[in-house]
Enzyme design. Structure first.
Site, PDB file in Angstrom:
ATOM      1  CG  ASP A   1      78.346  12.756  47.403  1.00 38.40           C
ATOM      2  OD1 ASP A   1      78.962  12.186  48.305  1.00 38.40           O
ATOM      3  OD2 ASP A   1      78.422  13.973  47.168  1.00 38.40           O
TER       4      ASP A   1
ATOM      5  CG  ASP B   1      71.928  15.320  43.210  1.00 32.10           C
ATOM      6  OD1 ASP B   1      71.865  16.371  43.849  1.00 32.10           O
ATOM      7  OD2 ASP B   1      72.046  14.196  43.742  1.00 32.10           O
TER       8      ASP B   1
ATOM      9  CD  GLU C   1      77.863  18.451  45.431  1.00 31.15           C
ATOM     10  OE1 GLU C   1      78.088  19.343  46.264  1.00 31.15           O
ATOM     11  OE2 GLU C   1      76.845  17.764  45.421  1.00 31.15           O
ATOM     12  CD  GLU C   2      75.752  16.284  41.445  1.00 27.22           C
ATOM     13  OE1 GLU C   2      76.130  15.118  41.227  1.00 27.22           O
ATOM     14  OE2 GLU C   2      75.441  16.698  42.577  1.00 27.22           O
TER      15      GLU C   2
ATOM     16  CG  ASP D   1      76.000  21.470  45.910  1.00 28.67           C
ATOM     17  OD1 ASP D   1      75.292  20.766  45.187  1.00 28.67           O
ATOM     18  OD2 ASP D   1      76.190  21.241  47.130  1.00 28.67           O
TER      19      ASP D   1
ATOM     20  CG  LEU E   1      69.062  19.504  44.706  1.00 31.20           C
ATOM     21  CD1 LEU E   1      68.247  20.786  44.795  1.00 31.20           C
ATOM     22  CD2 LEU E   1      68.254  18.437  43.979  1.00 31.20           C
ATOM     23  CG  ASP E   2      73.998  21.690  50.035  1.00 29.87           C
ATOM     24  OD1 ASP E   2      75.059  21.049  50.025  1.00 29.87           O
ATOM     25  OD2 ASP E   2      73.394  22.009  51.076  1.00 29.87           O
TER      26      ASP E   2
ATOM     27  CD  GLU F   1      79.122  20.971  49.389  1.00 25.44           C
ATOM     28  OE1 GLU F   1      80.198  20.473  49.776  1.00 25.44           O
ATOM     29  OE2 GLU F   1      78.080  20.312  49.290  1.00 25.44           O
TER      30      GLU F   1
END
Ligand code: AHG
Ligand code: MN
Ligand code: MN
Length: 281
Positions: free
Chosen positions: A35, A41, A64-65, A82, A84-85, A226
């Site tokens: 992404d 993020d 996630e990052e 996560d 910042l979703d 998530e």
């Protein structure tokens, strides 16, 4: 566990401030899922990392990052998050969120012991799922999260959040979604799973679907950051999370960034999903 939840409160307040004040532009990098990252993020990931690594009961973190986890010498819990979703919604000023899964021993569905998410909307709200699911709201004057109420799903809802590229939906999936609309369900899909799932939870029921599709058979949403946390929240609120066939919390995670088709909702809608998908694999 309480110590981790207290840290998440601090993280939420700091991320909320960052959302209001920091640059919303993109950075020249992608994350482990490919992404495009926005600056927020990265900033949100750093905020969460700072507080979580400083929490004594945390043994390991992965986000996630981040490509790989960061492991400490001591501690008990593994936190996957996560930060910042829905970050692609920041520039249009829609609600976004943070999601935290608190695991023990590993990151399979059965390892999750608690889940927390935060919604940054017109108000900042936090939902904590342990034995029960509790809603808290940030009082911006005192900077304290105040308990509002316990959350429970009804057996059937009225709203539907159908994700994934419709062009690539399997025919049986399309038929199921069409049937819900024919029954009178109304569309509620913002493109941010946190506000979309929060809406279904607070309105008492409905269905959020992010299915496998012809172009992405394993869906888009990530198990650790998530899917498992929301499966835990929904289960503890009296609802269900399935991949079309099985309870999401029975799934294993082979890689940190694994994705899976997922459906969250109340009993009536999830039964329809299971009936639709039965025999389709
Ligand atoms: P993230 O911003 O963390 O990458 O996650 C976005 C997710 C989720 O919030 C949302 O439900 C889904 O992506 C939306 O995907 P589509 O744009 O394919 O609908
Ligand atoms: Mn996300
Ligand atoms: Mn994200």
């Amino acid at each position: 566990m309480t110590e981790i939840i207290d840290s998440i409160k601090k993280i939420a307040i700091e991320i909320s401030d960052a959302i209001k004040s920091k640059d919303t532009g993109k950075v020249e990098s992608t994350n482990a899922s490919g992404d495009i990252q926005v600056k927020l993020d990265v900033i949100s990931d750093e905020i969460a990392e700072k507080y979580l690594l400083d929490t004594s009961s945390v043994k390991e973190i992965i986000s996630e990052e981040k490509e790989k986890p960061i492991t400490k010498e001591s501690g008990k819990y593994f936190v996957a998050y996560d930060p910042l979703d829905g970050s692609s919604l920041i520039d249009v000023d829609l609600s976004v969120g943070s999601i935290f899964g608190i695991y023990e021993n590993g990151y399979d569905g059965e390892d999750i012991k608690a889940a927390v998410y935060v919604v940054y909307g017109p108000r900042v709200e936090m939902v904590v799922a342990r034995d029960v699911v509790e809603l808290f709201r940030l009082n911006e004057k005192t900077n304290e999260f105040e308990f509002i109420k316990e959350l429970k799903l009804e057996k059937k809802g009225k709203i539907l959040g159908p994700g994934g590229t419709q062009k690539y939906w399997y025919p049986y999936h399309k038929e199921m979604i069409d049937n819900f609309f024919k029954e009178g369900y109304r569309l509620r899909y913002s493109g941010g799973m946190v506000p979309d799932l929060h809406q279904i939870l607070l309105k008492g029921g409905g269905l959020f679907a992010y299915p496998g599709t012809e172009d992405k058979p394993k869906g888009k949403l990530r198990k650790l950051f998530e899917v498992f946390p929301f499966a835990y929240v929904y289960k503890k609120a009296g609802g269900f999370g399935v991949d079309g066939y099985n309870d999401l919390l029975t799934l294993k995670a082979e890689h940190y960034h694994d994705t899976t088709p997922c459906f969250f909702g109340s009993e009536y809608e999830i039964n329809k999903v299971l009936q639709t998908y039965k025999g389709q694999k």
